[in-house]
Scaffold this motif. Structure first.
Motif, PDB file in Angstrom:
ATOM      1  N   VAL A 111     -68.870  15.192  -7.839  1.00 11.21           N
ATOM      2  CA  VAL A 111     -68.341  16.550  -7.836  1.00 11.21           C
ATOM      3  C   VAL A 111     -69.224  17.403  -8.734  1.00 11.21           C
ATOM      4  O   VAL A 111     -69.400  17.083  -9.921  1.00 11.21           O
ATOM      5  CB  VAL A 111     -66.881  16.584  -8.336  1.00 11.21           C
ATOM      6  CG1 VAL A 111     -66.306  17.995  -8.232  1.00 11.21           C
ATOM      7  CG2 VAL A 111     -66.022  15.582  -7.573  1.00 11.21           C
ATOM      8  N   ARG A 112     -69.788  18.457  -8.163  1.00  9.62           N
ATOM      9  CA  ARG A 112     -70.646  19.358  -8.939  1.00  9.62           C
ATOM     10  C   ARG A 112     -70.063  20.762  -8.929  1.00  9.62           C
ATOM     11  O   ARG A 112     -69.740  21.300  -7.865  1.00  9.62           O
ATOM     12  CB  ARG A 112     -72.057  19.394  -8.351  1.00  9.62           C
ATOM     13  CG  ARG A 112     -72.774  18.061  -8.345  1.00  9.62           C
ATOM     14  CD  ARG A 112     -74.196  18.177  -7.797  1.00  9.62           C
ATOM     15  NE  ARG A 112     -74.843  16.873  -7.744  1.00  9.62           N
ATOM     16  CZ  ARG A 112     -74.850  16.091  -6.659  1.00  9.62           C
ATOM     17  NH1 ARG A 112     -74.259  16.512  -5.542  1.00  9.62           N
ATOM     18  NH2 ARG A 112     -75.432  14.912  -6.686  1.00  9.62           N
ATOM     19  N   PHE A 113     -69.930  21.339 -10.106  1.00  2.70           N
ATOM     20  CA  PHE A 113     -69.494  22.721 -10.251  1.00  2.70           C
ATOM     21  C   PHE A 113     -70.741  23.545 -10.547  1.00  2.70           C
ATOM     22  O   PHE A 113     -71.471  23.265 -11.513  1.00  2.70           O
ATOM     23  CB  PHE A 113     -68.463  22.846 -11.365  1.00  2.70           C
ATOM     24  CG  PHE A 113     -67.182  22.109 -11.066  1.00  2.70           C
ATOM     25  CD1 PHE A 113     -66.162  22.721 -10.353  1.00  2.70           C
ATOM     26  CD2 PHE A 113     -67.007  20.798 -11.487  1.00  2.70           C
ATOM     27  CE1 PHE A 113     -64.979  22.039 -10.069  1.00  2.70           C
ATOM     28  CE2 PHE A 113     -65.826  20.110 -11.214  1.00  2.70           C
ATOM     29  CZ  PHE A 113     -64.812  20.735 -10.501  1.00  2.70           C
ATOM     30  N   ILE A 114     -70.979  24.587  -9.729  1.00  3.71           N
ATOM     31  CA  ILE A 114     -72.239  25.322  -9.747  1.00  3.71           C
ATOM     32  C   ILE A 114     -71.947  26.790 -10.024  1.00  3.71           C
ATOM     33  O   ILE A 114     -71.118  27.418  -9.342  1.00  3.71           O
ATOM     34  CB  ILE A 114     -72.969  25.156  -8.401  1.00  3.71           C
ATOM     35  CG1 ILE A 114     -73.190  23.647  -8.124  1.00  3.71           C
ATOM     36  CG2 ILE A 114     -74.292  25.906  -8.389  1.00  3.71           C
ATOM     37  CD1 ILE A 114     -73.616  23.325  -6.710  1.00  3.71           C
ATOM     38  N   ASP A 115     -72.626  27.357 -11.013  1.00  5.00           N
ATOM     39  CA  ASP A 115     -72.336  28.741 -11.401  1.00  5.00           C
ATOM     40  C   ASP A 115     -73.043  29.749 -10.500  1.00  5.00           C
ATOM     41  O   ASP A 115     -73.757  29.383  -9.557  1.00  5.00           O
ATOM     42  CB  ASP A 115     -72.660  28.977 -12.880  1.00  5.00           C
ATOM     43  CG  ASP A 115     -74.153  28.907 -13.200  1.00  5.00           C
ATOM     44  OD1 ASP A 115     -74.995  29.034 -12.277  1.00  5.00           O
ATOM     45  OD2 ASP A 115     -74.480  28.733 -14.390  1.00  5.00           O
ATOM     46  N   GLY A 116     -72.855  31.033 -10.800  1.00  7.54           N
ATOM     47  CA  GLY A 116     -73.394  32.092  -9.970  1.00  7.54           C
ATOM     48  C   GLY A 116     -74.898  32.143  -9.913  1.00  7.54           C
ATOM     49  O   GLY A 116     -75.473  32.746  -8.997  1.00  7.54           O
ATOM     50  N   ASP A 117     -75.571  31.519 -10.879  1.00  9.10           N
ATOM     51  CA  ASP A 117     -77.034  31.457 -10.886  1.00  9.10           C
ATOM     52  C   ASP A 117     -77.563  30.227 -10.172  1.00  9.10           C
ATOM     53  O   ASP A 117     -78.775  29.990 -10.141  1.00  9.10           O
ATOM     54  CB  ASP A 117     -77.552  31.485 -12.328  1.00  9.10           C
ATOM     55  CG  ASP A 117     -77.258  32.809 -13.021  1.00  9.10           C
ATOM     56  OD1 ASP A 117     -77.313  33.856 -12.333  1.00  9.10           O
ATOM     57  OD2 ASP A 117     -76.944  32.784 -14.224  1.00  9.10           O
ATOM     58  N   GLY A 118     -76.653  29.413  -9.629  1.00  9.39           N
ATOM     59  CA  GLY A 118     -77.065  28.208  -8.913  1.00  9.39           C
ATOM     60  C   GLY A 118     -77.282  26.998  -9.796  1.00  9.39           C
ATOM     61  O   GLY A 118     -77.808  25.984  -9.332  1.00  9.39           O
ATOM     62  N   ALA A 119     -76.858  27.084 -11.059  1.00  6.83           N
ATOM     63  CA  ALA A 119     -77.039  25.965 -11.983  1.00  6.83           C
ATOM     64  C   ALA A 119     -75.790  25.091 -12.015  1.00  6.83           C
ATOM     65  O   ALA A 119     -74.661  25.590 -12.069  1.00  6.83           O
ATOM     66  CB  ALA A 119     -77.337  26.477 -13.387  1.00  6.83           C
ATOM     67  N   VAL A 120     -75.982  23.785 -11.966  1.00  2.00           N
ATOM     68  CA  VAL A 120     -74.874  22.844 -12.094  1.00  2.00           C
ATOM     69  C   VAL A 120     -74.447  22.810 -13.556  1.00  2.00           C
ATOM     70  O   VAL A 120     -75.238  22.441 -14.426  1.00  2.00           O
ATOM     71  CB  VAL A 120     -75.286  21.441 -11.622  1.00  2.00           C
ATOM     72  CG1 VAL A 120     -74.150  20.448 -11.859  1.00  2.00           C
ATOM     73  CG2 VAL A 120     -75.697  21.451 -10.156  1.00  2.00           C
ATOM     74  N   PHE A 121     -73.220  23.216 -13.844  1.00  2.00           N
ATOM     75  CA  PHE A 121     -72.778  23.196 -15.243  1.00  2.00           C
ATOM     76  C   PHE A 121     -71.806  22.065 -15.537  1.00  2.00           C
ATOM     77  O   PHE A 121     -71.445  21.834 -16.681  1.00  2.00           O
ATOM     78  CB  PHE A 121     -72.188  24.549 -15.665  1.00  2.00           C
ATOM     79  CG  PHE A 121     -70.921  24.950 -14.975  1.00  2.00           C
ATOM     80  CD1 PHE A 121     -69.695  24.697 -15.548  1.00  2.00           C
ATOM     81  CD2 PHE A 121     -70.948  25.606 -13.752  1.00  2.00           C
ATOM     82  CE1 PHE A 121     -68.518  25.087 -14.927  1.00  2.00           C
ATOM     83  CE2 PHE A 121     -69.780  25.999 -13.119  1.00  2.00           C
ATOM     84  CZ  PHE A 121     -68.559  25.731 -13.713  1.00  2.00           C
ATOM     85  N   GLU A 122     -71.397  21.333 -14.493  1.00  2.00           N
ATOM     86  CA  GLU A 122     -70.624  20.117 -14.689  1.00  2.00           C
ATOM     87  C   GLU A 122     -70.806  19.223 -13.480  1.00  2.00           C
ATOM     88  O   GLU A 122     -70.781  19.678 -12.341  1.00  2.00           O
ATOM     89  CB  GLU A 122     -69.136  20.421 -14.872  1.00  2.00           C
ATOM     90  CG  GLU A 122     -68.255  19.210 -15.094  1.00  2.00           C
ATOM     91  CD  GLU A 122     -68.509  18.513 -16.428  1.00  2.00           C
ATOM     92  OE1 GLU A 122     -68.165  17.322 -16.538  1.00  2.00           O
ATOM     93  OE2 GLU A 122     -69.072  19.157 -17.343  1.00  2.00           O
ATOM     94  N   GLU A 123     -71.021  17.941 -13.733  1.00  2.00           N
ATOM     95  CA  GLU A 123     -71.139  16.943 -12.665  1.00  2.00           C
ATOM     96  C   GLU A 123     -70.436  15.681 -13.080  1.00  2.00           C
ATOM     97  O   GLU A 123     -70.662  15.175 -14.197  1.00  2.00           O
ATOM     98  CB  GLU A 123     -72.609  16.657 -12.366  1.00  2.00           C
ATOM     99  CG  GLU A 123     -72.810  15.609 -11.284  1.00  2.00           C
ATOM    100  CD  GLU A 123     -74.271  15.382 -10.923  1.00  2.00           C
ATOM    101  OE1 GLU A 123     -74.663  14.204 -10.760  1.00  2.00           O
ATOM    102  OE2 GLU A 123     -75.006  16.384 -10.809  1.00  2.00           O
ATOM    103  N   GLN A 124     -69.552  15.187 -12.229  1.00  2.00           N
ATOM    104  CA  GLN A 124     -68.850  13.941 -12.496  1.00  2.00           C
ATOM    105  C   GLN A 124     -68.767  13.136 -11.204  1.00  2.00           C
ATOM    106  O   GLN A 124     -68.695  13.702 -10.103  1.00  2.00           O
ATOM    107  CB  GLN A 124     -67.435  14.202 -13.017  1.00  2.00           C
ATOM    108  CG  GLN A 124     -67.401  14.837 -14.390  1.00  2.00           C
ATOM    109  CD  GLN A 124     -65.999  14.870 -14.970  1.00  2.00           C
ATOM    110  OE1 GLN A 124     -65.116  14.121 -14.563  1.00  2.00           O
ATOM    111  NE2 GLN A 124     -65.799  15.744 -15.952  1.00  2.00           N
TER     112      GLN A 124
END
Length: 200
Positions: free
Chosen positions: A183-196
Motif C-alpha cells: 500500500v503506497r500513499f502518494i502526495d500531490g507532488d507524486g512522492a510516496v510518503f508512506e509504504e507498507q
C-alpha cells in the motif's frame, strides 16, 4: 466497471482479474434503513446484497478479495464514533454478521477499501487483537485536494499502522505469489510518503 446488463439499476457488482484479484463493489447508500439500526435486523445493505457478498467471498478462488465501500467498516476510535450512524458501525448486527462470516470461515486475502473520511489510514478492522475483525485489514483513502479531517490523529497503534491528513492518492500492488499487498500513499507532488506491505 459498468452496470449489470440484467439489472441496470443495481449498483453492487463484482469483477475478476484472473486468479489474482476479485473486486466486490458495494452499494452502501441506497439500501440502508436507518429505522432498523438498533435491531437484530439492522439493514445497511439489503439482505440480497449481504448474501451475495458473503457467498462471493466464501466461494472466490482469487488470491485477493477486495471489497470497495463508500464508508469504512473499521471499528474507529474516539470522536470518530459520533458519525457511526452513517456507516457499518451504526448497523452493528449486519456488520458483525459479515465480519463473523469472514473470520469464521477463515477467508484469506480479504481487503476492505473505503474513503469519505477525508483522511488516510491503514489498520485492522477490529479494535483489539482477538476481537471480531482484527485479522482483517482496511485501507482508507483520501483526502484528495480537500481539507483534512483532524480526527486522523486518533487512529493510533496498535490498531492502526498508519494515518495521515495529507492530500494523497493511494496505490495498491498485489503479489499473488506471496499473498502480500503493498500500500503506497502518494502526495500531490507524486512522492510516496508512506509504504507498507501487509498480508490480508
Amino acid at each position: 466497471l459498468g452496470r449489470e446488463a440484467a439489472d441496470a439499476d443495481r449498483v453492487w457488482r463484482r469483477r475478476r482479474w484472473g486468479r489474482t484479484l476479485e473486486l466486490f463493489v458495494l452499494d452502501c447508500r441506497s439500501e440502508r434503513l436507518p429505522s432498523t439500526r438498533e435491531g437484530e435486523d439492522a439493514q445497511y445493505v439489503s439482505p440480497e446484497q449481504l448474501a451475495w457478498l458473503q457467498e462471493g467471498l466464501a466461494g472466490s478462488t482469487a488470491v485477493f478479495k477486495v471489497v470497495l465501500n463508500s464508508v469504512g467498516i473499521t471499528d474507529f476510535p474516539g470522536l470518530i464514533d459520533f458519525g457511526s450512524d452513517d456507516r457499518w458501525e451504526g448497523y452493528a448486527a449486519q456488520r458483525e454478521a459479515l465480519l463473523d462470516h469472514v473470520d469464521g470461515l477463515g477467508i484469506s486475502g480479504v481487503l476492505w477499501v473505503a474513503g469519505d473520511f477525508h483522511f488516510a489510514s491503514l489498520g485492522h478492522v477490529g479494535s483489539e487483537e482477538g476481537e471480531r475483525g482484527w485479522d482483517q485489514w482496511e485501507v482508507l483513502v483520501g483526502p484528495g485536494a480537500q481539507t483534512a479531517n483532524p480526527l486522523w490523529r486518533s487512529c493510533r497503534e496498535p490498531q492502526f499502522t498508519f494515518a495521515s491528513g495529507t492530500n494523497n492518492y493511494t496505490e495498491l500492488a498485489f503479489d499473488p505469489m506471496t499473498g502480500a499487498v503493498t500500500v503506497r500513499f502518494i502526495d500531490g507532488d507524486g512522492a510516496v510518503f508512506e509504504e507498507q506491505t501487509i498480508t490480508p
